[in-house]
Design an enzyme around this catalytic site. Structure first.
Site, PDB file in Angstrom:
ATOM      1  N   HIS A 203      60.007 -10.931 -34.783  1.00 26.63           N
ATOM      2  CA  HIS A 203      59.335 -11.358 -33.670  1.00 26.63           C
ATOM      3  C   HIS A 203      58.384 -12.666 -33.902  1.00 26.63           C
ATOM      4  O   HIS A 203      58.257 -13.663 -33.200  1.00 26.63           O
ATOM      5  CB  HIS A 203      58.636 -10.256 -32.934  1.00 26.63           C
ATOM      6  CG  HIS A 203      58.192 -10.486 -31.544  1.00 26.63           C
ATOM      7  ND1 HIS A 203      58.996 -11.122 -30.549  1.00 26.63           N
ATOM      8  CD2 HIS A 203      56.973 -10.797 -31.315  1.00 26.63           C
ATOM      9  CE1 HIS A 203      58.123 -11.335 -29.528  1.00 26.63           C
ATOM     10  NE2 HIS A 203      56.824 -11.328 -29.965  1.00 26.63           N
TER      11      HIS A 203
ATOM     12  N   HIS B  17      58.402 -15.034 -29.758  1.00 28.83           N
ATOM     13  CA  HIS B  17      56.817 -14.968 -29.699  1.00 28.83           C
ATOM     14  C   HIS B  17      56.137 -16.135 -28.923  1.00 28.83           C
ATOM     15  O   HIS B  17      55.160 -15.707 -28.642  1.00 28.83           O
ATOM     16  CB  HIS B  17      56.173 -14.571 -31.008  1.00 28.83           C
ATOM     17  CG  HIS B  17      55.042 -13.983 -31.111  1.00 28.83           C
ATOM     18  ND1 HIS B  17      54.526 -12.969 -30.161  1.00 28.83           N
ATOM     19  CD2 HIS B  17      53.829 -14.185 -31.881  1.00 28.83           C
ATOM     20  CE1 HIS B  17      53.158 -12.784 -30.484  1.00 28.83           C
ATOM     21  NE2 HIS B  17      52.891 -13.679 -31.684  1.00 28.83           N
TER      22      HIS B  17
ATOM     23  N   ASN C  48      55.703  -7.495 -30.261  1.00 28.17           N
ATOM     24  CA  ASN C  48      54.219  -7.192 -30.418  1.00 28.17           C
ATOM     25  C   ASN C  48      53.897  -6.470 -28.939  1.00 28.17           C
ATOM     26  O   ASN C  48      52.972  -5.796 -28.905  1.00 28.17           O
ATOM     27  CB  ASN C  48      53.165  -8.263 -30.568  1.00 28.17           C
ATOM     28  CG  ASN C  48      53.435  -9.590 -29.401  1.00 28.17           C
ATOM     29  OD1 ASN C  48      54.568  -9.981 -29.302  1.00 28.17           O
ATOM     30  ND2 ASN C  48      52.205  -9.697 -28.620  1.00 28.17           N
ATOM     31  N   HIS C  49      54.948  -6.590 -28.232  1.00 26.82           N
ATOM     32  CA  HIS C  49      54.717  -5.888 -26.790  1.00 26.82           C
ATOM     33  C   HIS C  49      55.239  -4.496 -26.639  1.00 26.82           C
ATOM     34  O   HIS C  49      55.045  -3.675 -25.910  1.00 26.82           O
ATOM     35  CB  HIS C  49      55.100  -6.408 -25.522  1.00 26.82           C
ATOM     36  CG  HIS C  49      54.001  -7.526 -25.341  1.00 26.82           C
ATOM     37  ND1 HIS C  49      53.346  -7.604 -24.006  1.00 26.82           N
ATOM     38  CD2 HIS C  49      53.940  -8.986 -25.695  1.00 26.82           C
ATOM     39  CE1 HIS C  49      52.647  -8.547 -24.034  1.00 26.82           C
ATOM     40  NE2 HIS C  49      52.972  -9.505 -25.017  1.00 26.82           N
TER      41      HIS C  49
ATOM     42  N   ASP D  18      59.965  -7.996 -27.515  1.00 25.67           N
ATOM     43  CA  ASP D  18      59.382  -8.296 -26.190  1.00 25.67           C
ATOM     44  C   ASP D  18      60.390  -8.094 -25.162  1.00 25.67           C
ATOM     45  O   ASP D  18      60.560  -9.055 -24.288  1.00 25.67           O
ATOM     46  CB  ASP D  18      58.745  -9.673 -26.132  1.00 25.67           C
ATOM     47  CG  ASP D  18      57.364  -9.598 -26.928  1.00 25.67           C
ATOM     48  OD1 ASP D  18      56.750  -8.519 -27.741  1.00 25.67           O
ATOM     49  OD2 ASP D  18      56.622 -10.490 -26.869  1.00 25.67           O
TER      50      ASP D  18
ATOM     51  N   ASP E 224      62.227 -13.415 -26.572  1.00 24.53           N
ATOM     52  CA  ASP E 224      61.585 -12.470 -25.469  1.00 24.53           C
ATOM     53  C   ASP E 224      62.348 -12.483 -24.301  1.00 24.53           C
ATOM     54  O   ASP E 224      62.712 -13.701 -23.893  1.00 24.53           O
ATOM     55  CB  ASP E 224      60.196 -13.173 -25.182  1.00 24.53           C
ATOM     56  CG  ASP E 224      59.477 -13.216 -26.563  1.00 24.53           C
ATOM     57  OD1 ASP E 224      59.898 -13.325 -27.637  1.00 24.53           O
ATOM     58  OD2 ASP E 224      57.982 -13.340 -26.281  1.00 24.53           O
TER      59      ASP E 224
ATOM     60  N   HIS F 188      60.738 -10.046 -21.692  1.00 21.65           N
ATOM     61  CA  HIS F 188      59.563  -9.493 -20.981  1.00 21.65           C
ATOM     62  C   HIS F 188      60.120  -9.388 -19.271  1.00 21.65           C
ATOM     63  O   HIS F 188      59.434  -9.840 -18.429  1.00 21.65           O
ATOM     64  CB  HIS F 188      58.698 -10.936 -20.762  1.00 21.65           C
ATOM     65  CG  HIS F 188      57.879 -10.906 -22.034  1.00 21.65           C
ATOM     66  ND1 HIS F 188      56.858  -9.943 -22.328  1.00 21.65           N
ATOM     67  CD2 HIS F 188      57.673 -11.902 -22.971  1.00 21.65           C
ATOM     68  CE1 HIS F 188      56.341 -10.313 -23.507  1.00 21.65           C
ATOM     69  NE2 HIS F 188      56.678 -11.447 -23.844  1.00 21.65           N
TER      70      HIS F 188
END
Length: 307
Positions: A165, A239, A115-116, A83, A55, A57
């Site tokens: 992920h 994740h 998932n984002h 992500d 990730d 982010h």
């Protein structure tokens, strides 16, 4: 009209200074990326050597630090496990840079879906609001979220290391099951595609209900069987926040890689990336956050990090 290498190189240089592209440039970039990603597979084959990342982010300056530690693209081959957006202050610049690098060096960088990378999640956790703030409308959010539908779900390094992920699904026993999915859609609320992006390994055997409200938990027995069935040596996934940046679990059938140091600018964790060499040898590189930049003026509190 597709951007020339010169245009892309200029855009990449601009983005590396954390200066976002014009709206029209983003639209063109996403169209080019879509054409490339349409040719990729649900289980995208990847050759070694490659450096595997978790990730990000929206922590743009930490992504720049990642490239400093791991080597610049295209000198180093990269595989990102999703992500890219939400929670950090620079989701726009982060995802723009990764997509620009994908378009410029398509065989040197693989970008998977997290998932984002979803319309629904980004409206809650920051990317939508950031696009509005930086562009004055939601067009750039729409270009990127439309593009996200085309991202591969998983990757397979030299037929041995399976990267994704989240985790496994009770509906998917084989890689061929994954290859048969129709991925070009918004992330569903349930079902096999959702599970790949949402599930987590767990200390308990078998399948369990996920506290996230999507996906499942899966035990060591599940991971061992999946690896055996598919001739795999390892499942690499992201994740989950892990304080050292990487974490082996399930008798080394699964490793979690997390590449956002001091996650949400407050968690105090290290980040890591996984180098997989010519002979499939594995080396983890850990890193701390880049020096803090002056944060943009944002009044929203950073959302909780459990999703």
């Amino acid at each position: 009209m597709p951007s020339s290498h010169g245009d892309l190189d200029r855009q990449i240089a601009q983005l590396r200074e954390c200066k976002h592209l014009a709206e029209g440039e983003v639209r063109a970039l996403c169209e080019q990326a879509k054409a490339i990603l349409m040719e990729e597979w649900n289980v995208q084959p990847v050759r070694c050597p490659v450096t595997v990342c978790g990730d990000i982010h929206g922590q743009f300056y930490d992504l720049i630090e990642l490239f400093r530690i791991g080597g610049e693209a295209p000198d180093t081959n990269y595989l990102f496990m999703g992500d890219y957006v939400d929670r950090g202050y620079y989701s726009v610049e982060t995802v723009s840079l990764l997509v620009a690098l994908k378009v410029r060096y398509r065989d040197r960088i693989t970008i998977l879906r997290g998932n984002h990378e979803s319309r629904q999640i980004t409206q809650v956790y920051g990317f939508y609001d950031e696009c509005l703030r930086k562009y004055g409308n939601a067009n750039v959010w729409k270009y990127f979220t439309d593009l996200f539908d085309y991202l591969p779900l998983t990757a397979l390094i030299e037929n041995q290391v399976f990267c994704l992920h989240g985790g496994l699904s009770p509906s998917l026993d084989t890689l061929d099951n994954i290859r048969a999915l129709d991925r070009i859609q918004e992330v569903p609320h349930e079902g096999p595609m959702c599970d790949l992006l949402w599930s987590d390994p767990d200390d308990r055997c078998g399948w369990g209900i996920s506290p996230r409200g999507a996906g499942y938990t899966f035990g060591q027995d599940i991971a061992q069987q999946f690896n055996h069935t598919n001739g795999l040596s390892l499942i690499s996934r992201a994740h989950q926040l892990v304080m050292e940046g990487f974490n082996w679990c399930q008798d080394k059938n699964v490793v979690t890689v997390f590449s956002a140091p001091n996650y949400c600018y407050r968690c105090g964790n290290m980040a890591a990336i996984l180098e997989i060499g010519e002979n499939m040898d594995q080396n983890f590189l850990q890193f701390d956050p880049a020096p803090r930049q002056i944060e943009p003026d944002t009044t929203r509190k950073t959302p909780d990090y459990f999703l």
